[in-house]
Design a protein around this motif. Structure first.
Motif, PDB file in Angstrom:
ATOM      1  N   GLY A   1       0.791  -1.176   0.093  1.00 30.22           N
ATOM      2  CA  GLY A   1      -0.061  -0.182  -0.114  1.00 30.22           C
ATOM      3  C   GLY A   1       0.860   1.245  -0.081  1.00 30.22           C
ATOM      4  N   PRO A   2       0.076   2.419  -0.129  1.00 29.33           N
ATOM      5  CA  PRO A   2       0.879   3.728  -0.215  1.00 29.33           C
ATOM      6  C   PRO A   2       1.932   3.876   0.911  1.00 29.33           C
ATOM      7  CG  PRO A   2      -1.460   4.146  -0.532  1.00 29.33           C
ATOM      8  CD  PRO A   2      -1.209   2.666  -0.333  1.00 29.33           C
ATOM      9  N   ALA A   3       1.261   3.547   2.163  1.00 30.14           N
ATOM     10  CA  ALA A   3       2.214   3.555   3.487  1.00 30.14           C
ATOM     11  C   ALA A   3       3.263   2.889   3.236  1.00 30.14           C
ATOM     12  CB  ALA A   3       1.063   3.109   4.736  1.00 30.14           C
ATOM     13  N   ALA A   4       3.445   1.470   2.967  1.00 28.00           N
ATOM     14  CA  ALA A   4       4.418   0.691   2.793  1.00 28.00           C
ATOM     15  C   ALA A   4       5.468   1.438   2.032  1.00 28.00           C
ATOM     16  CB  ALA A   4       4.113  -0.615   2.382  1.00 28.00           C
ATOM     17  N   THR A   5       4.982   1.992   0.740  1.00 30.20           N
ATOM     18  CA  THR A   5       5.921   2.446  -0.404  1.00 30.20           C
ATOM     19  C   THR A   5       6.603   3.660   0.232  1.00 30.20           C
ATOM     20  OG1 THR A   5       4.249   1.583  -1.805  1.00 30.20           O
ATOM     21  CG2 THR A   5       5.904   3.217  -2.617  1.00 30.20           C
ATOM     22  N   PHE A   6       5.615   4.545   1.108  1.00 34.89           N
ATOM     23  CA  PHE A   6       6.212   5.728   1.495  1.00 34.89           C
ATOM     24  C   PHE A   6       7.243   5.518   2.457  1.00 34.89           C
ATOM     25  CE2 PHE A   6       6.356   8.909   5.310  1.00 34.89           C
ATOM     26  CZ  PHE A   6       6.769   9.761   4.573  1.00 34.89           C
ATOM     27  N   ARG A   7       7.148   4.326   3.486  1.00 31.88           N
ATOM     28  CA  ARG A   7       8.163   4.065   4.256  1.00 31.88           C
ATOM     29  C   ARG A   7       9.355   3.566   3.826  1.00 31.88           C
ATOM     30  NH1 ARG A   7       6.662   0.971   9.489  1.00 31.88           N
ATOM     31  NH2 ARG A   7       4.717   1.766  10.008  1.00 31.88           N
ATOM     32  N   ARG A   8       9.554   3.114   2.514  1.00 32.70           N
ATOM     33  CA  ARG A   8      10.597   2.798   1.953  1.00 32.70           C
ATOM     34  C   ARG A   8      11.200   3.695   1.138  1.00 32.70           C
ATOM     35  NH1 ARG A   8       7.891  -1.819   0.092  1.00 32.70           N
ATOM     36  NH2 ARG A   8       7.614  -0.906  -2.170  1.00 32.70           N
ATOM     37  N   ARG A   9      10.397   4.612   0.620  1.00 35.30           N
ATOM     38  CA  ARG A   9      11.230   5.451  -0.537  1.00 35.30           C
ATOM     39  C   ARG A   9      10.791   7.105  -0.035  1.00 35.30           C
ATOM     40  NH1 ARG A   9       9.830   1.711  -4.433  1.00 35.30           N
ATOM     41  NH2 ARG A   9       8.055   2.895  -5.291  1.00 35.30           N
ATOM     42  N   GLY A  10      10.250   7.079   1.080  1.00 38.34           N
ATOM     43  CA  GLY A  10       9.580   8.668   1.179  1.00 38.34           C
ATOM     44  C   GLY A  10      10.543   9.596   1.416  1.00 38.34           C
ATOM     45  N   ARG A  11      10.130  10.962   1.507  1.00 37.73           N
ATOM     46  CA  ARG A  11      11.034  11.942   1.846  1.00 37.73           C
ATOM     47  C   ARG A  11      10.492  12.754   3.116  1.00 37.73           C
ATOM     48  NH1 ARG A  11      11.313  15.547  -3.566  1.00 37.73           N
ATOM     49  NH2 ARG A  11       9.101  15.000  -3.196  1.00 37.73           N
ATOM     50  N   ILE A  12      11.438  12.635   4.089  1.00 37.71           N
ATOM     51  CA  ILE A  12      10.875  13.447   5.564  1.00 37.71           C
ATOM     52  C   ILE A  12      11.658  14.540   5.879  1.00 37.71           C
ATOM     53  CG2 ILE A  12      10.184  13.104   7.793  1.00 37.71           C
ATOM     54  CD1 ILE A  12       9.194  10.489   7.332  1.00 37.71           C
ATOM     55  N   VAL A  13      11.219  15.756   6.106  1.00 37.55           N
ATOM     56  CA  VAL A  13      11.940  16.857   6.372  1.00 37.55           C
ATOM     57  C   VAL A  13      11.478  17.051   8.059  1.00 37.55           C
ATOM     58  CG1 VAL A  13      12.698  19.162   6.242  1.00 37.55           C
ATOM     59  CG2 VAL A  13      12.234  17.669   4.320  1.00 37.55           C
ATOM     60  N   VAL A  14      12.268  17.192   8.883  1.00 37.22           N
ATOM     61  CA  VAL A  14      12.085  17.749  10.255  1.00 37.22           C
ATOM     62  C   VAL A  14      12.650  19.137  10.389  1.00 37.22           C
ATOM     63  CG1 VAL A  14      12.667  17.352  12.652  1.00 37.22           C
ATOM     64  CG2 VAL A  14      12.157  15.493  11.035  1.00 37.22           C
TER      65      VAL A  14
END
Ligand SMILES: Cc1cc2nc3c(=O)[nH]c(=O)nc-3n(C[C@H](O)[C@H](O)[C@H](O)COP(=O)(O)OP(=O)(O)OC[C@H]3O[C@@H](n4cnc5c(N)ncnc54)[C@H](O)[C@@H]3O)c2cc1C
Lengths: 464, 414
Positions: free
Chosen positions: A5-18
Motif C-alpha cells: 500500500g501507499p504507506a509501505a511505499t512511503f516507508r521505503r522511499r519517502g522523503r521526510i523533513v524535520v
C-alpha cells in the motif's frame, strides 16, 4: 493494509523533513528509523550544535557542575539523516511541498515535521535588552554566557519573572553564594503554573534561602552606564536596585513566524494540530502530510475538555514526537492519538517539584499527603468534582498514583485513606490562580491501557 | 486448581528451582485472593501501580487479623527493636531513609559508591585468585557470599573477622522472613526475633566504639554527623544497622549466584560478556528482571478498599506483590521468558519501585557488574556441575544454596 500500500511505499522511499533539530526533532527521527522508515530524512536546525538537552541549562550548568556544551542528548540509535544545522527554515510552500531555508536553498518533502519549539521572550525594549549584563536562558550559548558571568561574581543578580526558569536561576545563584533579587508581577513565584497556595510555599522557600523576593512588582526600566553595561533596575514601586546582571525569565514565544503565509493554522499560540499530531490549516482543516510535535504544538486533549494545550514540558516533547513519527509512516487505522498526561519536574532550592495533569485548570487544591509547612507533600487539584492535576514537593515517588487518578477522572476531593495523610484530614481550598480562564463544561473521559499502543478512551456522556 | 493454592505452591520448596511456570498460571488471575485472605498480585502494571499507591502500607501495625483470627507472622514484631524503615510508612519512613542516605548517596555523598569501584575490583580479583589450582568451586561459599559481606562490612564499619558471629544471626533473621516455612513457623519467628535482638546488641557495641573513635564508615557517620533532620536515636540507629547489614549482603549473594547460573545456562552470552565488559550493565538489569533476588514482597496491608484490575482488595487485607512474576509478564515485556541482555525498555521490578525502592541498588548493581565480568573473564571453560543446583529454603530471597562450577583453570589477572 496491504504490504504494498501507499504507506509501505512511503516507508521505503519517502522523503521526510524535520524542522527543529532539538529534543522533539531528534526523538521523532529516531522513532522513524526505529519503525522502519528507510527513505531520506533531512534535519533542519538553526542552532549550529547537535541536539542537546535544555533542562540542565538552568540547573547543573548554572551551578558550574556541567559545562554548557556538555548536555548533548543521548542518541537512542543512528538516524542516518542529512543534517542542515546552523540554517533556519524561513518559509513553507504547502502546494509545492518545499521548505525554504535561510541560505536560499529549498528542501522538498513528502511529509514534514514541525518541531521548532519556543524561544525566550526577550526584554521588550531593545536598547535595554542590549545592555551588557542582560541575559535570557534558552540555548546552551545563553547558559554558557550566563554561567561565565555568574562565575565572575556579580554583586547582585536580578531575576525578572518567577516562573520555573526564573526560580531555578535564582536557586542556582543562591547556591553559588550570589546575592539575588527576584521581581515577580504576580503575588508569588510559580503562581501561574501552580496557583497561589503552592506559590506561597515557593515564596517561603525562596526567602528562606536568602532570595530578596519582591512580588506584585514589575521592573519598569533597566539602566546602563555610558559604556553600555547594566548598572541599575527601576521597579514599579518607585525603588531602584543596583545590579550588574539581569536574567529575563518572562516565558517563551513559539517559533512559528517562519510559517507566516504558509496557510497553516500557526500563530503566537503555536501550531494547532489534531490528537494525531497532524497540523490544521488556517481553515481548520487537518492536513495530511504536515505534522507537529513538542513545545510548538497545540493539541486537543480529551482528558482536559478537548482544550488545545500547548505544553512546554520535556516529557511531552518526547511522547508527542514519538506519536507524530509513528503516525507519519502509518496508514490511517494504525495511527495513534497523543494522549500523554502532562507532567513536568523542576529542581530548586534543594526541592524536587513534580506535577501531573493541568494544575491551572484546577479550581480547588487539597493536600493529600505530608504537609505544606514541612515542604514535603502531595496535593491534588480539583475541577468540577474530579482530580485534574497534582503536584508534589519532595514526594515524587507517589506521582504515578496521582496520574492514574487523573486518567480515571477520580472524584475530588479525594477521599482515600493512605499513608502520610495530613493529621487534620484532606481539606480542599481554593487553588487561587490569578486568572482562571476555566472552561465551563467538558465531557467526562477516562483513559485506560498502559502503553501508547494500548491506550483507550472511555467516553462518558454528560449527565442529563 | 484454584489460584488460591497456587501461591502456596510457589512458596513450596519443591518448586524453588523453577517457580516461573507457576507465576505464569498465577498471572491468569492478576489479583488472586487466597483462602486465608491474602491477596496475591502478579501482573506488572498492577504491582507497579500498587507500589506507588499511598493506600498500601508497609507498616505491620496496620494489619488486621486473618480469616482464621490469627495475625500473619512478622519477624520484626515483639523484638526489642523498633521496625526498620523498610517496615515504616511516611513520614517516619522518609525521615529515617533520608538519614540513612546521608552517608551513602546523593545529594550528600554523590560519589561514595562510584568511588568504591577500585576496592570492589580488588576484592573480586582476590577471591578469584583464591581459586587458583582448583578445578571446581562453590560459587556461593567461595565467592558470591564472601564478596558482598566484605563490602558491606567495610562500608558500614563492621569488623570482617566478626563474620562468623553475625552470619548465624543473619541466617535466622532471613529464615524468619520466609512467609511459609515448611515446619514450625512460630518457632522460626521466635528464633528470628531472638537473633535480631542479639545482632542489635552486637551492633550497639560497635556503634559505641565508632562514636568514640569515628572512621570513614557509615556507622560512624550515622552516629556522629547530623543533617537537617538531626540524627537517629540510638534504637533507630541499631535497627537501621541491622537492616543494612542483612539486606546489604543477603540479596547480593543471590544476584551474583543467579547471574552466574544464568550465564552458564546461556554460554553465548557468557562469551559476549567476556569479549565486551560493557555488556555487564544491561546484563545485570536483565538479570534483575529475569531472576530477581527478591521474588516477592509479602508484607503490605491495604489501608482502604482498593480496586485493582476489577478486584476489590478490602481494607485491612494483607497484600503480596509478586515482583518476579510481574517481571515475566508478557503484557509488559516482549518474549518475557527469554534472557536478553540487549532488551530495551527494561523497567523491571527487581528492586521494587516507589518509596521503598531498594536502598542499596547502586551498590548491588556495581557489585554484580564487577563480579560477573571478572568471573566471565577469568574462569576458563566454566560449566555447571549440577543443574538445577540446590536452592536455599527461602522463597522471598530466592537463590541457590550452593553453585558448584567446574573449570579448567584461571586466566591471568590484568
Ligand atoms: C532552561 C530550561 C529549563 C527547562 N527545564 C525543564 C524541566 O525541568 N522540566 C521540563 O519538563 N521541561 C523543562 N524545560 C522545557 C524543555 O526543555 C522543552 O519542553 C523541550 O526542550 C521542548 O523540545 P522541543 O524540541 O519541542 O523544542 P526546543 O527544544 O525549543 O527545540 C526547537 C529547536 O528548533 C529550532 N528552531 C526554531 N525555529 C527554527 C527554524 N525556523 N528553523 C530551524 N530551526 C528552528 C530551535 O533553535 C531549537 O533548536 C526547560 C527548558 C529550558 C529552556
Amino acid at each position: 493494509m496491504s504490504v504494498d500500500g501507499p504507506a509501505a511505499t512511503f516507508r521505503r522511499r519517502g522523503r521526510i523533513v524535520v524542522v527543529g533539530a532539538s529534543l522533539a526533532g531528534l526523538r521523532a527521527a529516531e522513532t522513524l528509523r526505529e519503525e522502519g522508515f528507510t527513505g531520506t530524512l533531512t534535519m533542519v536546525g538553526d542552532e549550529p550544535r547537535e541536539p542537546y538537552d535544555r533542562p540542565p541549562l538552568s540547573k547543573q550548568v548554572l551551578l558550574g557542575k556541567t559545562p554548557a556544551d556538555g548536555t548533548a542528548l543521548p542518541r537512542r540509535r543512528a538516524i542516518d539523516a542529512e543534517w542542515r544545522l546552523g540554517v533556519a527554515a524561513t518559509g513553507l510552500d504547502l502546494t509545492e511541498k518545499r521548505v525554504r531555508l535561510a541560505d536560499g536553498q529549498e528542501v522538498a518533502f513528502d511529509r514534514l515535521l514541525i518541531a521548532t519549539g519556543t524561544r525566550a521572550r526577550p526584554w521588550p525594549r531593545d536598547a535595554e535588552a542590549d545592555l551588557d549584563g542582560v541575559f535570557v536562558l534558552r540555548t546552551s550559548d545563553d547558559a554558557a554566557r550566563l554561567d561565565r558571568r555568574l562565575a565572575a561574581g556579580p554583586r547582585r543578580v536580578l531575576v525578572i519573572g518567577a516562573g520555573f526558569t526564573g526560580s531555578e536561576v535564582a536557586s542556582a545563584c543562591r547556591e553559588r553564594g550570589l546575592e539575588v533579587t527576584v521581581a515577580e508581577r504576580g503575588p508569588a513565584p510559580l503562581v501561574g503554573a501552580l496557583g497561589g497556595v503552592i506559590g506561597a510555599v515557593a515564596a517561603e522557600l525562596q526567602r528562606e534561602h536568602g532570595v530578596d523576593l519582591r512580588c506584585c512588582i514589575t521592573v519598569t526600566a533597566l539602566e546602563g552606564d555610558p559604556a553600555g553595561r547594566l548598572r541599575r533596575a527601576h521597579l514599579s514601586d518607585g525603588t531602584a536596585l543596583d545590579v550588574d546582571v539581569a536574567v529575563i525569565a518572562l516565558g517563551a514565544m513559539r517559533n512559528t513566524e517562519w510559517l507566516a503565509g504558509s496557510g497553516l493554522g500557526a500563530g503566537p499560540r503555536g501550531v494547532a494540530c489534531d490528537a494525531g499530531c497532524r497540523a490544521f490549516d488556517v481553515h481548520g482543516i487537518v492536513t495530511d502530510d504536515i505534522f507537529v510535535a513538542g513545545d510548538v504544538a497545540r493539541s486537543p486533549h480529551p482528558l482536559f475538555g478537548y482544550q488545545f494545550l500547548s505544553l512546554e514540558h520535556w516529557g511531552n516533547a518526547v511522547a508527542q514526537a514519538e506519536v507524530a513519527a509513528h503516525n507519519m509512516i502509518s496508514a490511517g487505522p494504525d495511527r495513534r492519538p497523543h494522549l500523554w498526561v502532562p507532567a513536568f519536574w523542576s529542581a530548586q532550592f534543594g526541592v524536587n517539584i513534580k506535577s501531573v495533569g493541568v494544575p491551572p485548570m484546577g479550581e480547588e487544591i487539597a493536600v493529600t499527603q505530608g504537609s505544606l509547612a514541612g515542604r514535603r507533600f502531595a496535593a491534588a487539584y480539583g475541577f468540577q468534582g474530579r482530580v485534574i492535576a497534582a503536584v508534589t514537593f519532595d514526594h515524587a515517588r507517589w506521582i504515578d498514583f496521582y496520574r492514574e487518578r487523573i486518567e480515571a477522572a477520580a472524584p475530588f476531593p479525594p477521599d482515600f485513606t493512605g499513608v502520610d495523610r495530613p493529621p487534620e484530614g484532606i481539606r480542599p481550598v481554593s487553588a487561587d490562580f490569578p486568572d482562571p480562564a476555566l472552561p465551563t463544561h467538558g465531557p467526562t473521559v477516562t483513559l485506560s491501557g498502559y502503553s501508547p499502543s494500548d491506550r483507550r478512551l472511555t467516553f462518558t456522556p454528560a449527565r442529563a | 486448581m484454584t489460584s488460591g493454592t497456587l501461591l502456596y505452591q510457589i512458596t513450596d520448596y519443591a518448586n524453588r528451582a523453577d517457580p516461573y511456570p507457576l507465576y505464569a498460571e498465577l498471572r491468569r488471575t492478576p489479583v488472586a485472593r487466597q483462602d486465608d485472605g491474602v491477596y496475591a498480585v502478579s501482573t506488572y502494571w498492577e504491582i507497579s501501580s500498587l507500589l506507588h499507591d499511598p493506600r498500601l502500607s508497609s507498616d505491620a501495625r496496620n494489619r488486621v487479623p486473618l480469616a482464621d483470627g490469627s495475625l500473619p507472622p512478622d519477624p520484626e514484631e515483639d523484638s526489642t527493636l523498633p521496625p526498620s524503615f523498610l517496615r515504616l510508612d511516611p513520614p517516619e519512613h522518609d525521615r529515617m531513609r533520608r538519614l540513612a542516605t546521608r552517608p551513602f548517596g546523593p545529594p550528600n555523598c554523590p560519589r561514595r559508591i562510584h568511588d568504591m569501584y577500585g576496592e570492589l575490583t580488588r576484592m573480586v580479583s582476590g577471591l578469584i585468585d583464591g581459586l587458583d589450582g582448583r578445578e571446581q568451586a562453590d560459587i556461593v561459599d567461595d565467592f558470591a557470599y564472601p564478596f558482598p559481606v566484605m563490602v558491606i562490612c567495610n562500608l558500614l564499619g563492621v569488623p570482617h573477622q566478626d563474620e562468623a558471629r553475625f552470619h548465624g544471626w543473619a541466617d535466622a533473621i532471613v529464615s524468619g522472613l520466609d512467609p511459609n516455612p515448611a515446619e514450625g513457623p512460630a518457632e522460626r519467628q521466635r528464633v528470628a526475633q531472638q537473633a535480631r535482638t542479639e545482632l542489635g546488641g552486637y551492633l550497639a557495641g560497635l556503634i559505641e566504639e565508632h562514636r568514640r573513635a569515628p572512621g570513614h564508615d557509615m556507622l560512624s557517620a550515622l552516629a556522629t554527623e547530623a543533617g537537617p533532620d538531626g540524627r537517629m536515636s540510638q534504637l533507630e540507629l541499631i535497627t537501621t544497622a541491622v537492616l543494612l547489614l542483612i539486606a546489604g549482603h543477603e540479596t547480593t549473594v543471590n544476584l551474583i549466584t543467579n547471574g552466574t547460573l544464568t550465564l552458564l545456562r546461556h554460554p553465548e552470552i557468557l562469551d559476549r560478556l567476556r569479549a565486551d565488559p560493557g555488556l555487564a550493565v544491561p546484563l545485570v538489569e536483565e538479570l534483575l528482571r529475569y531472576e530477581p533476588p527478591v521474588q516477592l514482597l509479602p508484607q503490605r496491608t491495604a489501608l482502604a478498599d482498593i480496586d485493582v484490575a476489577g478486584t476489590l482488595i478490602p481494607k485491612g487485607s494483607p497484600v503480596w506483590l509478586m515482583l518476579a512474576s510481574g517481571n515475566r509478564d508478557p503484557r509488559r515485556f516482549a518474549d518475557a521468558d527469554r534472557f536478553d541482555p540487549g532488551r530495551r525498555d527494561n523497567q523491571h521490578l527487581g528492586f521494587g519501585s516507589g518509596i521503598h525502592y531498594c536502598f542499596g541498588a547502586p551498590l548491588a548493581r556495581l557489585e554484580a557488574q564487577i563480579a560477573l565480568t571478572e568471573l566471565a573473564r577469568r574462569l576458563v571453560n566454566p560449566s555447571l556441575v549440577a543443574d538445577p543446583p540446590p536452592y536455599r529454603q527461602n522463597p522471598v530471597l530466592r537463590g541457590p544454596r550452593h553453585l558448584p562450577v567446574a573449570f579448567d583453570g584461571l586466566a591471568t589477572r590484568f
